[in-house]
Design an enzyme around this catalytic site. Structure first.
Site, PDB file in Angstrom:
ATOM      1  N   LYS A 115       0.817  -1.225   0.000  1.00  0.00           N
ATOM      2  CA  LYS A 115       0.000   0.000   0.000  1.00  0.00           C
ATOM      3  C   LYS A 115       0.844   1.265   0.000  1.00  0.00           C
ATOM      4  O   LYS A 115       0.356   2.336  -0.367  1.00  0.00           O
ATOM      5  CB  LYS A 115      -0.963   0.004   1.193  1.00  0.00           C
ATOM      6  CG  LYS A 115      -2.086  -0.998   1.033  1.00  0.00           C
ATOM      7  CD  LYS A 115      -3.157  -0.791   2.078  1.00  0.00           C
ATOM      8  CE  LYS A 115      -4.278  -1.800   1.890  1.00  0.00           C
ATOM      9  NZ  LYS A 115      -5.195  -1.857   3.013  1.00  0.00           N
ATOM     10  N   LYS A 195      -5.803 -11.407  -6.124  1.00  0.00           N
ATOM     11  CA  LYS A 195      -6.814 -11.664  -5.109  1.00  0.00           C
ATOM     12  C   LYS A 195      -8.015 -10.748  -5.339  1.00  0.00           C
ATOM     13  O   LYS A 195      -7.833  -9.592  -5.729  1.00  0.00           O
ATOM     14  CB  LYS A 195      -6.166 -11.333  -3.750  1.00  0.00           C
ATOM     15  CG  LYS A 195      -6.956 -11.703  -2.556  1.00  0.00           C
ATOM     16  CD  LYS A 195      -6.320 -11.120  -1.301  1.00  0.00           C
ATOM     17  CE  LYS A 195      -6.575  -9.636  -1.180  1.00  0.00           C
ATOM     18  NZ  LYS A 195      -6.220  -9.026   0.086  1.00  0.00           N
ATOM     19  N   LYS A 198     -11.380  -4.855  -3.693  1.00  0.00           N
ATOM     20  CA  LYS A 198     -12.023  -3.640  -4.213  1.00  0.00           C
ATOM     21  C   LYS A 198     -11.001  -2.769  -4.955  1.00  0.00           C
ATOM     22  O   LYS A 198     -11.294  -2.226  -6.020  1.00  0.00           O
ATOM     23  CB  LYS A 198     -12.636  -2.883  -3.028  1.00  0.00           C
ATOM     24  CG  LYS A 198     -13.442  -1.688  -3.414  1.00  0.00           C
ATOM     25  CD  LYS A 198     -14.815  -2.076  -3.936  1.00  0.00           C
ATOM     26  CE  LYS A 198     -15.495  -0.842  -4.520  1.00  0.00           C
ATOM     27  NZ  LYS A 198     -16.708  -1.137  -5.251  1.00  0.00           N
TER      28      LYS A 198
HETATM   29  P1  TYM Z   1     -10.619  -6.705   5.069  1.00  0.00           P
HETATM   30  O1  TYM Z   1     -11.674  -5.702   5.345  1.00  0.00           O
HETATM   31  O2  TYM Z   1      -9.645  -6.424   3.986  1.00  0.00           O
HETATM   32  O3  TYM Z   1     -11.274  -8.103   4.764  1.00  0.00           O
HETATM   33  C1  TYM Z   1     -12.232  -8.685   5.638  1.00  0.00           C
HETATM   34  C2  TYM Z   1     -12.043 -10.199   5.656  1.00  0.00           C
HETATM   35  O4  TYM Z   1     -12.185 -10.726   4.340  1.00  0.00           O
HETATM   36  C3  TYM Z   1     -11.048 -11.512   4.009  1.00  0.00           C
HETATM   37  N1  TYM Z   1     -10.799 -11.377   2.556  1.00  0.00           N
HETATM   38  C4  TYM Z   1     -10.646 -12.420   1.730  1.00  0.00           C
HETATM   39  N2  TYM Z   1     -10.664 -13.753   1.939  1.00  0.00           N
HETATM   40  C5  TYM Z   1     -10.471 -14.554   0.873  1.00  0.00           C
HETATM   41  N3  TYM Z   1     -10.272 -14.084  -0.398  1.00  0.00           N
HETATM   42  C6  TYM Z   1     -10.250 -12.755  -0.656  1.00  0.00           C
HETATM   43  N4  TYM Z   1     -10.074 -12.305  -1.896  1.00  0.00           N
HETATM   44  C7  TYM Z   1     -10.446 -11.851   0.441  1.00  0.00           C
HETATM   45  N5  TYM Z   1     -10.474 -10.495   0.542  1.00  0.00           N
HETATM   46  C8  TYM Z   1     -10.694 -10.228   1.849  1.00  0.00           C
HETATM   47  C9  TYM Z   1      -9.910 -10.919   4.826  1.00  0.00           C
HETATM   48  O5  TYM Z   1      -8.854 -11.841   5.003  1.00  0.00           O
HETATM   49  C10 TYM Z   1     -10.621 -10.588   6.123  1.00  0.00           C
HETATM   50  O6  TYM Z   1     -10.701 -11.724   6.958  1.00  0.00           O
HETATM   51  N6  TYM Z   1      -7.287  -5.914   8.713  1.00  0.00           N
HETATM   52  C11 TYM Z   1      -8.555  -6.540   8.393  1.00  0.00           C
HETATM   53  C12 TYM Z   1      -9.682  -6.044   9.274  1.00  0.00           C
HETATM   54  C13 TYM Z   1      -9.433  -6.166  10.736  1.00  0.00           C
HETATM   55  C14 TYM Z   1      -9.421  -7.364  11.493  1.00  0.00           C
HETATM   56  C15 TYM Z   1      -9.190  -6.949  12.842  1.00  0.00           C
HETATM   57  C16 TYM Z   1      -9.554  -8.701  11.161  1.00  0.00           C
HETATM   58  C17 TYM Z   1      -9.232  -5.135  11.606  1.00  0.00           C
HETATM   59  N7  TYM Z   1      -9.099  -5.606  12.846  1.00  0.00           N
HETATM   60  C18 TYM Z   1      -9.091  -7.889  13.868  1.00  0.00           C
HETATM   61  C19 TYM Z   1      -9.464  -9.637  12.200  1.00  0.00           C
HETATM   62  C20 TYM Z   1      -9.223  -9.228  13.517  1.00  0.00           C
HETATM   63  C21 TYM Z   1      -8.908  -6.217   6.961  1.00  0.00           C
HETATM   64  O7  TYM Z   1      -8.477  -5.250   6.409  1.00  0.00           O
HETATM   65  O8  TYM Z   1      -9.821  -7.053   6.423  1.00  0.00           O
END
Ligand code: TYM
Length: 329
Positions: A115, A195, A198
């Site tokens: 990023k 992957k 968005k």
């Molecule tokens: P985020 O918002 O990017 O994604 C939310 C969840 O979706 C999963 N994910 C995917 N899994 C499989 N294939 C994909 N293409 C895909 N895209 C997204 C992510 O692995 C995630 O589980 N940092 C985290 C949010 C967060 C969080 C936390 C998660 C903040 N605090 C504490 C767990 C515990 C994030 O940006 O997820």
């Protein structure tokens, strides 16, 4: 027997997509429904500030994300669901943990490297310390399990390292959180190259109409061997099969497309039509519940407020212990 506690979070950046659904949300619902787990789920609006964003729409997007989670099956009688900024202890603990985390560790985070690429020093410090806020999210509730997709594993390894350092300096306080990774840990985008995300513009949103999904699915890349209708293919080399069919279609349909693809008995369009039908079976009811819930925002807000109140009580108890251990109060 006491239930196991999991915590997970999701960013309110854009519409939630089927990668989020298969990699995380669907599993949250299953874990809660299994009766073995207690779940706390959070829409992480403070994390969404780490990249350029529209302040005029952030709150609305958080509410929409929470509404979609409810439409997917998270409900007040089963689990806690709240918006991160409603529980100010998250940022308080993040500060404390910042002091137990090293610059070198954060510099190795691949998401930060991706990023911040080509941005030189013009990157918010918040983006750098993003994984520390994520660790605080989990540790405030002393959650032992964190169901996430593969892209979050490195952040969880860091959270465990932070726990070990904190516990050894200030005394046993937090458990080391374990990731729960499912089969759909990395759903690829429609381009088949990266992957689903968005920011890559390769998503199928959970709220998308069947017509709009079809417009994206019809031209989506399949196994390169299938140049002509009569060329046989190999389903395990096809993104449409491996990333979508496998998760949305029942065994008999998978057997049918496997055979039809390998023998060129069916074409890619026929295969995709069957997929679109099966996706609609799963996503149609979610979309319908989402539209219904959007007509009743007070229902969503009541659930979020009630959960936030319970979460603030748990979070405050943890912070009380933490403040005393670190020597500030
Ligand atoms: P985020 O918002 O990017 O994604 C939310 C969840 O979706 C999963 N994910 C995917 N899994 C499989 N294939 C994909 N293409 C895909 N895209 C997204 C992510 O692995 C995630 O589980 N940092 C985290 C949010 C967060 C969080 C936390 C998660 C903040 N605090 C504490 C767990 C515990 C994030 O940006 O997820």
């Amino acid at each position: 027997m006491a239930k196991k506690l999991f915590f997970s979070g999701i960013q309110p950046t854009g519409e939630l997509h089927i990668g989020n659904y298969l990699g995380a949300i669907q599993r949250w619902v299953k874990l809660v429904d299994s009766g073995e787990y207690e779940g706390i789920m959070c829409v992480v609006d403070y994390h969404a500030m780490t990249v350029p964003y529209e302040q005029a729409t952030l709150k609305q997007r958080s509410l929409e994300a929470a509404t979609m989670l409810m439409a997917c099956g998270i409900s007040a009688d089963k689990a806690l669901l709240f918006i991160q900024s409603y529980v100010p202890q998250h940022t308080e603990l993040a500060w404390v943990l910042n002091c137990s985390c090293m610059i070198g560790e954060l510099s190795r985070m691949t998401q930060f490297k991706d990023k911040s690429k080509d941005k030189g020093e013009s990157v918010a410090v918040g983006l750098f310390t993003y994984p520390v806020l994520m660790a605080a999210d989990i540790l405030l509730y002393k959650a032992a399990y964190v169901p996430v997709g593969e892209d979050q594993i490195q952040h969880l390894e860091l959270a465990r390292e932070i726990v070990r350092r904190f516990n050894s300096r200030f005394g046993e306080t937090f458990p080391e959180p374990q990731p729960l990774i499912g089969e759909a840990k990395r759903i690829m985008g429609l381009d088949g190259e990266s992957k689903m995300s968005k920011s890559m513009g390769n998503t199928i949103a959970l709220s998308e109409s069947p017509e709009s999904i079809w417009k994206k699915l019809a031209p989506a890349k399949t196994d390169e061997r299938r140049k002509k209708r009569s060329d046989p293919g190999v389903p395990t080399d096809c993104n449409v099969y491996m990333s979508y069919h496998r998760y949305f279609s029942p065994a008999e349909d998978l057997a049918y497309v496997d055979k039809g693809c390998r023998s060129a008995g069916i074409g890619c369009l026929e295969c995709k039509k069957l997929l679109a039908k099966n996706m609609e079976k799963e996503l149609g009811p979610i979309r319908k519940r989402y539209e219904d819930l959007r007509q009743h925002p007070q229902k969503v807000e009541a659930y979020l407020n009630e959960s936030a109140e319970k979460c603030r009580a748990i979070a405050e108890a943890t912070m009380h212990e933490v403040r005393s251990k670190i020597g500030v109060r």
